[in-house]
Every structure is written in structure tokens, then in C-alpha cells.
Design a protein around this motif. Structure first.
Motif, PDB file in Angstrom:
ATOM      1  N   PRO A  69       0.789  -1.243   0.000  1.00 50.25           N
ATOM      2  CA  PRO A  69       0.000   0.000   0.000  1.00 50.25           C
ATOM      3  C   PRO A  69       0.814   1.283   0.000  1.00 50.25           C
ATOM      4  O   PRO A  69       0.285   2.339  -0.349  1.00 50.25           O
ATOM      5  N   SER A  70       2.084   1.219   0.396  1.00 51.79           N
ATOM      6  CA  SER A  70       2.873   2.449   0.475  1.00 51.79           C
ATOM      7  C   SER A  70       4.249   2.264  -0.142  1.00 51.79           C
ATOM      8  O   SER A  70       4.755   1.144  -0.258  1.00 51.79           O
ATOM      9  N   GLU A 146      -5.667  -3.082   4.391  1.00 52.02           N
ATOM     10  CA  GLU A 146      -5.538  -1.707   3.922  1.00 52.02           C
ATOM     11  C   GLU A 146      -5.807  -1.607   2.421  1.00 52.02           C
ATOM     12  O   GLU A 146      -6.555  -0.741   1.963  1.00 52.02           O
ATOM     13  N   SER A 153      -8.779   1.352  -3.942  1.00 51.94           N
ATOM     14  CA  SER A 153      -7.597   0.490  -3.979  1.00 51.94           C
ATOM     15  C   SER A 153      -7.979  -0.963  -4.272  1.00 51.94           C
ATOM     16  O   SER A 153      -7.221  -1.695  -4.921  1.00 51.94           O
ATOM     17  N   SER A 263       3.387  11.808   2.404  1.00 55.15           N
ATOM     18  CA  SER A 263       3.222  11.606   0.964  1.00 55.15           C
ATOM     19  C   SER A 263       3.681  12.811   0.162  1.00 55.15           C
ATOM     20  O   SER A 263       3.912  12.715  -1.044  1.00 55.15           O
ATOM     21  N   ASP A 289      -0.503   7.660   9.336  1.00 47.88           N
ATOM     22  CA  ASP A 289      -0.769   6.222   9.309  1.00 47.88           C
ATOM     23  C   ASP A 289      -0.445   5.590   7.962  1.00 47.88           C
ATOM     24  O   ASP A 289       0.106   4.494   7.898  1.00 47.88           O
ATOM     25  N   VAL A 290      -0.773   6.280   6.879  1.00 49.29           N
ATOM     26  CA  VAL A 290      -0.558   5.724   5.545  1.00 49.29           C
ATOM     27  C   VAL A 290       0.926   5.543   5.271  1.00 49.29           C
ATOM     28  O   VAL A 290       1.366   4.494   4.788  1.00 49.29           O
ATOM     29  N   ARG A 293       2.697   2.579   7.438  1.00 51.27           N
ATOM     30  CA  ARG A 293       2.051   1.263   7.485  1.00 51.27           C
ATOM     31  C   ARG A 293       3.047   0.146   7.165  1.00 51.27           C
ATOM     32  O   ARG A 293       3.677   0.130   6.114  1.00 51.27           O
ATOM     33  N   THR A 314      -6.181   0.911  13.806  1.00 50.74           N
ATOM     34  CA  THR A 314      -5.145   1.937  13.632  1.00 50.74           C
ATOM     35  C   THR A 314      -4.127   1.852  14.764  1.00 50.74           C
ATOM     36  O   THR A 314      -2.915   1.934  14.539  1.00 50.74           O
TER      37      THR A 314
END
Length: 428
Positions: A69-70, A146, A153, A263, A289-290, A293, A314
Motif C-alpha cells: 500500500p505504500s 488496507e 484500492s 506523501s 498512518d498511511v 504502514r 489503527t
């Protein structure tokens, strides 16, 4: 396990597989579709890498695809995968946003056997017809709760999977469950074996969870005080990047070394922030959080929640950055009286023991232990009484000394008698 893997396994100091690695190894090696649920820091990445890498063939094109996810997590998985892949002459390529796409296209021409990336960049390269997935045998969706928990997503992941072979093996891994993980057959059309070891896994170290009651306007000052404690450094979580930037500016003014992980930052800056934290060159990495992760920072001593989490999932992912693989850790939750009261209600759904804490003499301690610390400090600072001198025994008198003493006594008596007679005559 492959003999080369077995040798490296021992060289790296491992003695036995973790529970999730043990439970999923044979299933993945046999090509079954698997959902693996295990706590943060329990070795999920190697759990899927080992059996899948062993089945890949050198020079046969891209056979394994890992979706994360990241950007940070994709880069981390790549870092873990490369030394193991190298043992089998396999190449690993990371395809993430923020990196030079032209350079990635050039590397794709070498037909790497393992591709690890984020959904956006993967789809971009698929649309450009630069990333071909028709030979992929296995697809891993890491942090599946996630990636699949949001409609956009989920749509991206399904689109990517549709470009692979119809019988490609699917593996889903996560530290927390989600409703979508019970509907995998509906969304991907395959039966999935569910392996959940969260309640049995014992890899997590001792982590102490504190609540520090702090007014909102004083939270940055509290961070400064924490940052001045010996050996205290870690990740600080925020809800909004605007607050993150404001606090970073204030801490820098307070001479507390920090870096940002958001980001909005370039990939090279984000990787640099994590590298500096691992080297203990800074006190805090401020993040959301993003961005954080799934991050694995070995022996990270602390996690601070500047903004309290919105839900238990979370919280689980945030605090899972510390106490990994048996290491000890500390979690500090900042909030005012109202916020902490709501937080305690939220934590009733979990097994975490949350302690009220205070800063005392440069240390973070349980509020219940403060009186003991005060008494110990008073004892240490109390001046010590001087020891009394022992009375020296008188030396025994000799005969000569005794005669001298008798003469002195007689003389003293005569003097007293003469004084008395003189007083009497003066009165008369």
C-alpha cells in the motif's frame, strides 16, 4: 527449506521459524491460495517470500508480484527480498511512485523474476505496456486489510490481478482482520485457506503503553521533553500533515532533531528520514498512518501518538512498529482529559494494558509508582549523619601519677579553706 536458505537462516541468527512462517510454508509451497493473519513484527514478509522464491526459475521472466500500500513498505519488502533472491540467482525490482519511471522501464527490460510495487505505479506501467504480467505464477497482497478495505484500492488491485494468468496463486497477509478478508472468494473468484495465528503468536516483546494527560497546546512541549530523555527516539503519529509540519517546525526551533515522513515528500527524502532514525541521528520521525504502514525499524524503542487513533486497528498498526521480534518498547499516548477518557473506552475492546504515566526526573514512569520514586529520591538526597566518635578508654594511672594527683587535690582543698577564712575576716 532450500539448503541455501537454510544456511542463511542460521547465519542470520534464526533458530526456528515463527508461527506464521511455519503454518503457511507448506501451503504456499504447494501453490494454495492463503490468507495469513499474524501480529505486527512476526515475520510475515519472509513467510511468503521463502516458499514463493524457491519455486521461481532464473531467466523465466516476472513470476512473482508483490503489491504493497505504500512506497516505504514496498521499498522495505524489496530490501528484505534481495539477499534471499540473490541466493537463487533471481532479480528483484521495486516499482514505486516517487522514483524515476524511465529508469524503472529500463530495468524492466532485464525481465526481473520478482516485482514489488504500489498499485498506482504498477497500473501506470501496465497501461504503458511496459510491465507484462502474463507469466506471473504468484501474487502477494501485503497489508491486505488496507489495500482491499477501500473501494478505490480494491478496484486497482483487481485490475492488476486481471492482467495475470487465471490460475495464478494468491496470497493475502495482514496484521488485522477486516470484513473484506471474509469475502475474498467473491472479489477474486478463488477459495482461500485462512491461517490466523494472532492469538497464539509469541514473537512480540514487552511493550509498556502509557497515557500522558497533556493539554493540546502543550503537546509539542511534551514531545520536546520526551526527546530529551536518554535513549528515547521513535515514530510520532499524526492525523493531518498540516499539524505534522507545524510541530516539525516548532521542534526544530526547540533544537530537537526530527524528520518528516509524508506523501508530500520525495521518495529519497522519505528513505533518508528512516535511515537517519535507524542510525539514531534524529529523535523523531513525524508521520501519518498511511506513510508508516508496515514499516520495520529494528529495535525501535518508542511510538508516540500525538493524535490519538480513531479505531483499534489503527492503534494495532501504529504500536506494532515497536516491540518487534521480542524487543522491548514503549508507547506514549498524548491527550487531554476528555480525549484520554474516550481513548480508554476504545481500548476496552483490546487486550492492551494502558497505564497512566508521568515524567519524573527525566524518566517516564507509571503514575502509580511516582510516590515510591519520590521517597527513593529523598533518601538518596538526605545528608548522611556523621558517625559518633567512640570514647577513647582512659590509660591506667601509674603510682607516680596518682601521688601527683593527690598533692593537687590537697592543694585545691587548702586554697578553698584559705578563701573561706579570708571571707569570714572581711565580714567581721
Amino acid at each position: 527449506m532450500n539448503p541455501k536458505f537454510e544456511a542463511k537462516f542460521k547465519e542470520d541468527g534464526f533458530s526456528e521459524k515463527t508461527l506464521i512462517q511455519e503454518k503457511t510454508y507448506e501451503l504456499l509451497a504447494k501453490g494454495q491460495n492463503v490468507l495469513g493473519l499474524a501480529p505486527t513484527g512476526s515475520g510475515k514478509t519472509l513467510a511468503y517470500l521463502w516458499p514463493l522464491l524457491e519455486k521461481a526459475m532464473p531467466n523465466d521472466g516476472t513470476q512473482i508480484l508483490v503489491i504493497a500500500p505504500s512506497q516505504e513498505l514496498a521499498a522495505q519488502i524489496t530490501e528484505v527480498a534481495r539477499p534471499w533472491a540473490k541466493l537463487l540467482d533471481l532479480n528483484v525490482l521495486s516499482l514505486i511512485g516517487g522514483a524515476n519511471v524511465k529508469r524503472q522501464i529500463e530495468k524492466l527490460k532485464k525481465r526481473p523474476e520478482i516485482v514489488i510495487g504500489t498499485p498506482g505505479r504498477l497500473l501506470n506501467l501496465i497501461d504503458m505496456k511496459k510491465l507484462k504480467l502474463h507469466l506471473v505464477d504468484a501474487i502477494v497482497i501485503d497489508e491486505a486489510d488496507e489495500l482491499l478495505g477501500q473501494s478505490e484500492s480494491l478496484k486497482d488491485v483487481r485490475e492488476i490481478v486481471s492482467h495475470t494468468k487465471a490460475d495464478s496463486q494468491l496470497a493475502f497477509f495482514s496484521a488485522t482482520d477486516a470484513p473484506i478478508l471474509s469475502e475474498l472468494h467473491r472479489w477474486f473468484g478463488v477459495d482461500v485457506t485462512r491461517i490466523d495465528v494472532r492469538s497464539q503468536d509469541q514473537t512480540h516483546g514487552k511493550v509498556t503503553h502509557f497515557m500522558l494527560e497533556t493539554p493540546t497546546r502543550k503537546r509539542t512541549e511534551m514531545l520536546r521533553r520526551l526527546g530529551n530523555m536518554d535513549g528515547f527516539y521513535g515514530l510520532v503519529f499524526f492525523k493531518q500533515t498540516s499539524t505534522l509540519r507545524d510541530v516539525a517546525e516548532k521542534l526544530t526551533h526547540m533544537k530537537v532533531p526530527v524528520a518528516l515522513l509524508s506523501s508530500e515528500k520525495r521518495q529519497i527524502d522519505r528513505q533518508g528520514a528512516l535511515r537517519r532514525l535507524k542510525k539514531k541521528e534524529i529523535r523523531f520521525v513525524l508521520t501519518t498512518d498511511v506513510a508508516a504502514r508496515g514499516l520495520d525499524i529494528p529495535n525501535l524503542p518508542a511510538v508516540v501518538n500525538y493524535d490519538l487513533p480513531k479505531d483499534t486497528n489503527t492503534y494495532i498498526h501504529r504500536v506494532g512498529r515497536t516491540g518487534r521480534m521480542g524487543a522491548e518498547g514503549v508507547v506514549v499516548n498524548l491527550g487531554n482529559e476528555h480525549g484520554l477518557r474516550q481513548f480508554k473506552q476504545l481500548m476496552k475492546e483490546t487486550t492492551y494494558q494502558i497505564e497512566s504515566g508521568v515524567l519524573f526526573a527525566g524518566s517516564l514512569i507509571k503514575e502509580a509508582d511516582r510516590q515510591n520514586y519520590i521517597e527513593e529520591a529523598e533518601l538518596e538526597n538526605k545528608p548522611k549523619a556523621k558517625p559518633k566518635k567512640k570514647a577513647q578508654p582512659k590509660p591506667e594511672a601509674t603510682k607516680k601519677d596518682e601521688k601527683v594527683a593527690q598533692k593537687k587535690r590537697k592543694k585545691r582543698k587548702r586554697n578553698q579553706k584559705n578563701k573561706g577564712m579570708r571571707r569570714k575576716k572581711s565580714k567581721e
